[in-house]
Write an enzyme that holds these catalytic residues in place. Structure first.
Site, PDB file in Angstrom:
ATOM      1  N   HIS A   1       5.372   6.695  -1.079  1.00 20.33           N
ATOM      2  CA  HIS A   1       6.223   5.288  -1.141  1.00 20.33           C
ATOM      3  C   HIS A   1       5.253   4.174  -0.852  1.00 20.33           C
ATOM      4  CE1 HIS A   1       6.361   6.054   3.100  1.00 20.33           C
ATOM      5  NE2 HIS A   1       6.281   4.725   3.350  1.00 20.33           N
TER       6      HIS A   1
ATOM      7  N   HIS B   1       0.849  -1.250  -0.003  1.00 19.37           N
ATOM      8  CA  HIS B   1      -0.032  -0.055   0.100  1.00 19.37           C
ATOM      9  C   HIS B   1       0.777   1.261   0.101  1.00 19.37           C
ATOM     10  CE1 HIS B   1       1.067  -1.011   3.949  1.00 19.37           C
ATOM     11  NE2 HIS B   1       1.273   0.468   4.243  1.00 19.37           N
TER      12      HIS B   1
END
Lengths: 177, 177
Positions: free
Chosen positions: A115, A34
């Protein structure tokens, strides 16, 4: 309870991330790959319904955004975490900002570095070895993200989805109701 | 891709289920505790948007339902799986039925036995031991479920949420649009 807001990328990118996480990320089994849009925050059952509505207000104002990864990067020496670096487009930065407005609690603690973590909590030696390997290869990937998810954490550390929010700003731009 | 539709119970019930799953369920790390409403089915990326809309049509017609557990039960000798037995109320059975109408593909293969699995894929001896232990205790729990989730499976077997559907039939009963 602990809550967070994330975007799950496509199966293709999640499978790629998991090929690393399986070996190098102790959170591998707790949540699928995720990108975090709003880091862990505390709320009780009553607060969360209210928060959920506020998050929907934000996502209703935003269009689907491009998630583009180019390379591996690392948070070392702050923390030994390696990740797919996501390009901080204006749309993405604005979405993150709107999810941290006053009414949504908690100021953002760190600068936003979008990220997808693929390795963490390693000893420095292991981190340096892995990072040396992966920094030579690119992660040239691009896709559209059209939804966010509000998650909550169970006692064993795993995350369950509470709600899905479509980014449907485009559909709503003529809706003045 | 493989898809499924589930309800995640409250944190309280999930934590209880995980206290068993941790030891006795090899799927423990692949998905958080859940009740399946529509078992695994195949669909490609185009089909899933269409299916998602059809599922929403169903959930828009249904109210939140009561999830009530009373006891442990087992699917043995068919399969060595132990679960929290969920009372098959009329609402729940109708919801399951509507999620298996012709336009939503796949006839339901088995009779619907609503449950939350807490142990599976054990040798018969282990199954019998554990079942003998737990069948003496009740799982006296009741809560309202107000949403379903459509999940898809990654290559490593883990499940990611694609979409959340509110059961908001009550709100929509005067909406004839």
């Amino acid at each position: 309870m602990k809550y967070g807001v994330v975007a799950f990328p496509s199966k293709k990118l999640q499978d790629l991330a998991n090929s690393y996480r399986k070996r190098y990320d102790p959170h591998y089994a707790l949540i699928t790959p995720h990108m975090t849009l709003k880091g862990v925050f505390e709320a009780n059952d009553n607060e969360i319904e209210e928060l959920s509505k506020k998050i929907r207000k934000v996502t209703d104002q935003h269009n689907p955004f491009k998630l583009q990864t180019t390379s591996f990067s690392s948070f070392a020496p702050v923390t030994n975490a390696i990740y797919f670096k996501v390009v901080p487009t204006d749309d993405l930065v604005k979405l993150h900002e709107d999810l941290h407005k006053e009414s949504l609690g908690s100021e953002t603690e760190y600068a936003f570095v979008p990220h997808i973590t693929i390795a963490q909590k390693m000893a420095s030696g292991e981190h340096d070895d892995i990072y040396a390997q992966v920094r030579m290869i690119g992660v040239d990937h691009e896709e559209m993200i059209d939804r966010l998810h509000l998650l909550y954490q169970l006692e064993d550390g795993s995350w369950t989805v509470y709600e899905t929010f479509r980014l449907n700003g485009a559909e709503n731009q003529f809706d003045f109701s």
